[in-house]
Motif scaffolding. Structure first.
Motif, short mmCIF file in Angstrom:
data_model
loop_
_atom_site.label_atom_id
_atom_site.label_comp_id
_atom_site.label_asym_id
_atom_site.label_seq_id
_atom_site.Cartn_x
_atom_site.Cartn_y
_atom_site.Cartn_z
N ALA A 1 0.86 -1.17 0.00
CA ALA A 1 0.00 0.00 0.00
C ALA A 1 0.90 1.22 0.00
N CYS A 2 0.44 2.30 -0.61
CA CYS A 2 1.25 3.51 -0.71
C CYS A 2 0.39 4.73 -0.38
N ASP B 1 0.58 9.03 0.00
CA ASP B 1 1.29 10.29 -0.23
C ASP B 1 1.20 11.11 1.06
N GLU C 1 -4.12 13.13 -3.40
CA GLU C 1 -5.31 12.45 -2.94
C GLU C 1 -5.01 11.71 -1.64
N ALA D 1 -6.43 9.08 -0.49
CA ALA D 1 -6.69 7.65 -0.58
C ALA D 1 -5.40 6.86 -0.73
N VAL D 2 -5.39 5.69 -0.10
CA VAL D 2 -4.25 4.79 -0.20
C VAL D 2 -4.42 3.94 -1.45
N ARG D 3 -3.35 3.80 -2.23
CA ARG D 3 -3.41 2.95 -3.41
C ARG D 3 -2.48 1.76 -3.24
N THR D 4 -2.72 0.72 -4.04
CA THR D 4 -1.93 -0.51 -3.95
C THR D 4 -1.02 -0.62 -5.17
N ILE D 5 0.23 -0.98 -4.92
CA ILE D 5 1.21 -1.18 -5.98
C ILE D 5 1.57 -2.66 -6.00
N ARG D 6 1.34 -3.31 -7.12
CA ARG D 6 1.59 -4.74 -7.23
C ARG D 6 3.07 -5.02 -7.51
N ALA E 1 5.38 3.26 -10.83
CA ALA E 1 4.33 3.46 -9.82
C ALA E 1 4.16 4.93 -9.47
N SER F 1 6.54 9.76 1.07
CA SER F 1 5.56 8.68 0.93
C SER F 1 5.83 7.61 1.97
#
Length: 223
Positions: free
Chosen positions: A22-23, A25, A31, A33-38, A46, A52
Motif C-alpha cells: 500500500a502507498c 502520499d 489524494e 486515498a491509499v493505493r496498492t502497488i503490485r 508506480a 511517501s
C-alpha cells in the motif's frame, strides 16, 4: 527510489507472502486515498515520490520515503532478511559512507546516518565476537561439528538458522572471520539437508565434515 531499492522491496514482500504494498502520499497535496502497488515493485512506473509511506497489508514491512536520497526500512525478521540481505549493520555502514561521499550535495544525509549508526562493530576474529551473538553460535556449531559432536544435517540446518539471525540482527563480519564464514557458506551450498532431495555432485555427510574441518582448522587465531 532506484531499481535496486525496488528489488529490495520486492524481495521483502515475497518473503512474507505479500503480493504488493500500500502507498500513501504524505505531502498533503495529493489524494488522501491509499493505493496498492503490485509486485514487482517499480518506483518510476508506480510514480512514488517523497514524502511517501509504503507498507505490506499485514504490516510485516514498511518503507518510509521522506525525501530524495534515502529511505528508512523496517519490518519483521523474514522481511528484513530478504530486503536487506547484507545485514542491517552493513547497510547502515554503507549508508554512512554514502552520506559522507555526498555531504557537499546532500548535507541532510549526514544527520540521517548519525541517527542510525551500526549497532555492532565489524568483527574480524573469533575473539572479537560477542559471546551471545548469532555469530558466536555459528562458531560453536563449527567447533562441535568438526569435533564430531554434531550431525551433518543438524549442523547445516542450525548454521543456516544462525546465519539468518545474524543477518537480521545486523551483525557484521570482515577480514579473516568474514572469509571463514563465506567459505563455509559456499561449502553448504553444495550440501542438501534432505537426502531425498540431493542432486548428483552434492556433498555427502562425510564430505561435508571433511570440507568444513579443512577450512575451520585454517581459521584466524584467537589473538
Amino acid at each position: 527510489m532506484d531499481a535496486a531499492l525496488g528489488r529490495r522491496i520486492t524481495a521483502g514482500c515475497r518473503a512474507v507472502g505479500a503480493s504488493g504494498v500500500a502507498c500513501a502520499d504524505l505531502s498533503g497535496t495529493g489524494e488522501p486515498a491509499v493505493r496498492t502497488i503490485r509486485l514487482p515493485f517499480d518506483a518510476d512506473r508506480a510514480g512514488v515520490r517523497p514524502p511517501s509511506l509504503l507498507w505490506t497489508a499485514d504490516k510485516q514491512g514498511a518503507i518510509l520515503f521522506p525525501e530524495t536520497g534515502y529511505v528508512l526500512v523496517a519490518g519483521t525478521v523474514p522481511f528484513m532478511t530478504a530486503a536487506v540481505g547484507e545485514g542491517i549493520d552493513t547497510a547502515r555502514a554503507r549508508f554512512g559512507r554514502h552520506a559522507r561521499a555526498l555531504a557537499h550535495r546532500c548535507p541532510s544525509l549526514a544527520a540521517v546516518a548519525a541517527a542510525h549508526p551500526p549497532a555492532h562493530h565489524a568483527w574480524s576474529r573469533p575473539a572479537e565476537v560477542e559471546p551471545h551473538s548469532a555469530a558466536a553460535r555459528q562458531l560453536d556449531l563449527l567447533d562441535a561439528f568438526t569435533r564430531g559432536a554434531y550431525g551433518a544435517g543438524d549442523f547445516a540446518r542450525d548454521w543456516w538458522e544462525a546465519r539468518r539471525t545474524s543477518q537480521a540482527s545486523g551483525e557484521r563480519l570482515r577480514g579473516p572471520l568474514g572469509d571463514l564464514f563465506d567459505r563455509v557458506f559456499m561449502i553448504l551450498e553444495d550440501y542438501s539437508i534432505h537426502p531425498e532431495l540431493a542432486e548428483p555432485g552434492d556433498l555427502s555427510d562425510d564430505e561435508l565434515r571433511a570440507a568444513v574441518t579443512e577450512v575451520f582448522t585454517k581459521r584466524p587465531s584467537e589473538d
